[in-house]
Enzyme design. Structure first.
Site, PDB file in Angstrom:
ATOM      1  N   ASP A   1     -29.176  32.533 -11.199  1.00  0.00           N
ATOM      2  CA  ASP A   1     -28.449  31.278 -11.042  1.00  0.00           C
ATOM      3  C   ASP A   1     -27.752  31.287  -9.682  1.00  0.00           C
ATOM      4  O   ASP A   1     -26.896  32.135  -9.428  1.00  0.00           O
ATOM      5  CB  ASP A   1     -27.415  31.186 -12.183  1.00  0.00           C
TER       6      ASP A   1
ATOM      7  N   TYR B   1     -25.382  23.829  -3.782  1.00  0.00           N
ATOM      8  CA  TYR B   1     -25.331  22.813  -2.717  1.00  0.00           C
ATOM      9  C   TYR B   1     -24.308  23.200  -1.649  1.00  0.00           C
ATOM     10  O   TYR B   1     -24.512  22.974  -0.463  1.00  0.00           O
ATOM     11  CB  TYR B   1     -24.988  21.434  -3.288  1.00  0.00           C
TER      12      TYR B   1
ATOM     13  N   ASP C   1     -31.776  25.169  -8.874  1.00  0.00           N
ATOM     14  CA  ASP C   1     -31.054  26.386  -8.470  1.00  0.00           C
ATOM     15  C   ASP C   1     -31.068  27.502  -9.516  1.00  0.00           C
ATOM     16  O   ASP C   1     -30.194  28.361  -9.523  1.00  0.00           O
ATOM     17  CB  ASP C   1     -29.609  26.037  -8.119  1.00  0.00           C
ATOM     18  N   GLU C   2     -32.047  27.459 -10.403  1.00  0.00           N
ATOM     19  CA  GLU C   2     -32.115  28.478 -11.452  1.00  0.00           C
ATOM     20  C   GLU C   2     -33.549  28.922 -11.678  1.00  0.00           C
ATOM     21  O   GLU C   2     -34.450  28.079 -11.698  1.00  0.00           O
ATOM     22  CB  GLU C   2     -31.667  27.897 -12.793  1.00  0.00           C
TER      23      GLU C   2
END
Length: 613
Positions: free
Chosen positions: A18, A23, A120-121
């Site tokens: 993660d 951002y 984002d994972e």
DNA sequence: ACGGCTCAGACC
DNA sequence: TGGTCTGAG
């Protein structure tokens, strides 16, 4: 609704990675002077300082939270740096973040099966890598354990008073009396630590990770120690963890299902689920969900890590809240054009970079109807075959909108209101492309792919009657031509790879038959169909979709040359000034509204399916 | 009728 | 199927 899957292997090593306030990190890499400072990413700065969508950990210490307004953030943390998300075509542009996410994925995919779970994972299945390490270089025999690995958090490892935490971790990793499952996790610790260091080195991004025997536990663990740390869930500590875990913390249980468990069943923690039999849970929540719940209460989750590095769909959308709701078809068309432009651009990149083609275009709309009681009626989603080329996507999306609008307005169109808008407003628009499949490189899947091609290459045919300013002018149900959007496409039946394409196929349009003849010709010269598909797509692409500059001009001309002439000037005068301004801008350098003369004969030219360029 | 913009997956 | 709904970040 979650669904139960049997555990595929007794002991897997799964990691969930993660990215920390992703951002923000992307912006800090662009502006390194912001590193280490309280920072947040905001979008739409004009209203109350914009809405925060990512907050750095330095800023969180001040109580800054996501979904705060920029102004609120400034109140609790005056020194915070607010960075705006890039804007393109009047909407947030997330491409920079998507690309940064891809950088990370390409690194993480090196050690095992990798699934891109979001921007984002990712999930990693490191079972093979761990087994290999255990066989060839088991941690017990490593005298030096990496410093990053030693910083891991191991759930259930009690740190006795005064004992060195890192020493405990080292001992746990070195333990040789551990069972096979824990030894595999120990290998996972080392591998993930190395991967995270690699990500940092190559992208400058930090991330957190969870390492466990399944996705559910790995995901749970990755969020327990942030930022830039990793957490392991040994088998022996699973039940202890779940017993006290609030039910809503579990993935999939943060919404209505979790709430129902709490309210209807009195389940407050995951452990509370243990008192219910599988049958009881199935009875209340269905077979799949019931079994799934019964399993997660026991830390069992068989979901596989899908080997998928790329998204399955692309979408572009925008909301128009409250007073900003769109009230004219023209305004809708303007924004649809913007959204479709972005979508087309992304489809182009996907084609270039990944050699994939999307086959379905879908339009989602949210709307309100102020007029009467059924104001909560949903605007229907519509989809159609996706044709490449910005102008085509725009055209198709608009047609989908009109089809949806007609259903939405239904029989209560309020025909008596003449040219006035009939009381609806659009509060959200989004276009998306799905059913994305790779262009086959070999010959094995040609037949299937070809089937796709023929069913999607040509689609809706529009008539000028559909293009009206006001929904009250839409033709009555039954004889309107945009119902063709949903007409079943002619399909060719391929029985196998050697299948032949007929020269003339009943039901196919002239254009399609022409293409098929061309395909035959191509094939008879000894080329494979796969080659043809590439050529066709590449040509189409080059001609209309990727040449943005030329395309833009062309599109403006096209988009507006048919219905400006049909705008009733009196309607414009009654619109909100904001929209009036917009329309005035669009009309230039064409006629002023006052001079509009009815003239609609060129429409069919623009909407002819045989139109090229 | 301000928490925006995306994504994925299940159900029928 | 396509369309709706849920849920996640």
């Amino acid at each position: 609704m979650p669904v139960a899957k049997p555990e595929s292997c007794d002991s897997r090593v799964i990691a969930h990675i993660d990215m920390d306030c992703f951002y923000v990190q992307v912006e800090q890499r662009k502006q390194p002077q912001l590193r280490g400072l309280p920072t947040a990413v905001v979008q739409y700065n004009e209203w109350k300082g914009g809405a925060l969508i990512a907050v750095s950990y330095e800023a969180r210490k001040f109580g800054v939270k996501r979904s705060m307004r920029g102004e609120e953030a400034k109140e609790v943390c005056p020194q915070i740096h607010l960075v705006q998300v890039p804007v393109a075509r009047g909407k947030a542009d997330l491409n920079g973040y998507r690309n940064a996410g891809s950088e990370v994925v390409s690194i993480l995919a090196r050690r095992g099966r990798c699934e891109r779970a979001s921007i984002d994972e990712v999930y990693l299945d490191l079972t093979d890598a761990a087994e290999t390490m255990l066989a060839e270089a088991p941690p017990q025999h490593l005298e030096a354990i990496d410093e990053e690995a030693l910083k891991s958090h191991i759930l259930g490892l009690n740190n006795e008073d005064g004992s060195d935490v890192k020493e405990n971790v080292r001992n746990w990793i070195h333990r040789c009396n551990a069972d096979h499952r824990d030894k595999l996790l120990a290998c996972g610790i080392l591998i993930v630590a190395e991967l995270r260091m690699q990500v940092l080195k190559e992208t400058e991004f930090t991330c957190s990770a969870g390492i466990a025997h399944n996705k559910m536990l790995a995901k749970l663990a990755s969020g327990m120690n942030k930022p830039a740390q990793q957490t392991v869930v040994p088998f022996s500590s699973v039940q202890g963890l779940l017993n006290s875990l609030p039910i809503r913390k579990m993935k999939q249980l943060g919404g209505k299902l979790g709430m129902s468990l709490q309210i209807d069943m009195g389940v407050n923690t995951v452990g509370d689920l243990l008192q219910f039999s599988e049958e009881k849970l199935q009875e209340r929540y269905g077979l799949n969900t019931g079994t799934w719940l019964w399993n997660i209460a026991r830390g069992i989750n068989g979901e596989a890590v899908e080997g998928r590095l790329l998204p399955k769909s692309h979408g572009s959308g925008k909301t128009f809240p409250g007073p900003r709701a769109l009230k004219t078809v023209s305004a809708v068309q303007h924004w649809l054009n913007q959204l479709c432009e972005e979508l087309s651009e992304r489809l182009c990149s996907d084609l270039d970079q990944n050699k994939r083609i999307a086959h379905t275009l879908t339009l989602h709309v949210r709307a309100y109807k102020s007029s009467d009681s059924d104001s909560q009626k949903k605007f229907p989603s519509k989809s159609c075959p996706l044709r490449y080329g910005t102008a085509k996507i725009q055209e198709d999306a608009f047609n989908l909108f009109q089809a949806g609008l007609r259903e939405y307005i239904g029989l209560y169109g309020g025909k008596s209101e003449g040219s006035h808008y009939s009381g609806w407003g659009i509060t959200s628009l989004s276009v998306s492309a799905s059913k994305i499949v790779p262009i086959p490189s070999g010959t094995c899947s040609i037949a299937k792919y070809f089937h796709w091609q023929t069913s999607s290459h040509f689609s809706s045919i529009q008539s000028p009657e559909n293009l009206r300013m006001d929904a009250t002018h839409l033709s009555p149900p039954g004889n309107e031509s945009y119902s063709e959007v949903n007409l079943p496409e002619p399909k060719i039946d391929f029985s196998g790879e050697e299948s032949w394409i007929e020269d003339t196929i009943p039901g196919l349009g002239l254009q399609e038959q022409k293409i098929n003849v061309w395909k035959d010709e191509f094939q008879s010269r000894g080329h494979s169909l796969a080659e043809l598909n590439e050529v066709e797509v590449a040509e189409e692409n080059e001609r209309s979709s990727c040449s943005y500059i030329r395309d833009q001009d062309e599109r403006r001309r096209e988009a507006w040359s048919y219905n400006i002439d049909e705008i009733d000037p009196s309607v414009i005068d009654e619109l909100p000034t904001e929209i009036q301004d917009e329309i005035q801008a669009w009309l230039q350098p064409r006629k002023r509204p006052n001079n509009i003369v009815k003239r609609g004969s060129t429409i069919s030219h623009y909407f002819s399916p045989t139109k090229k360029s």
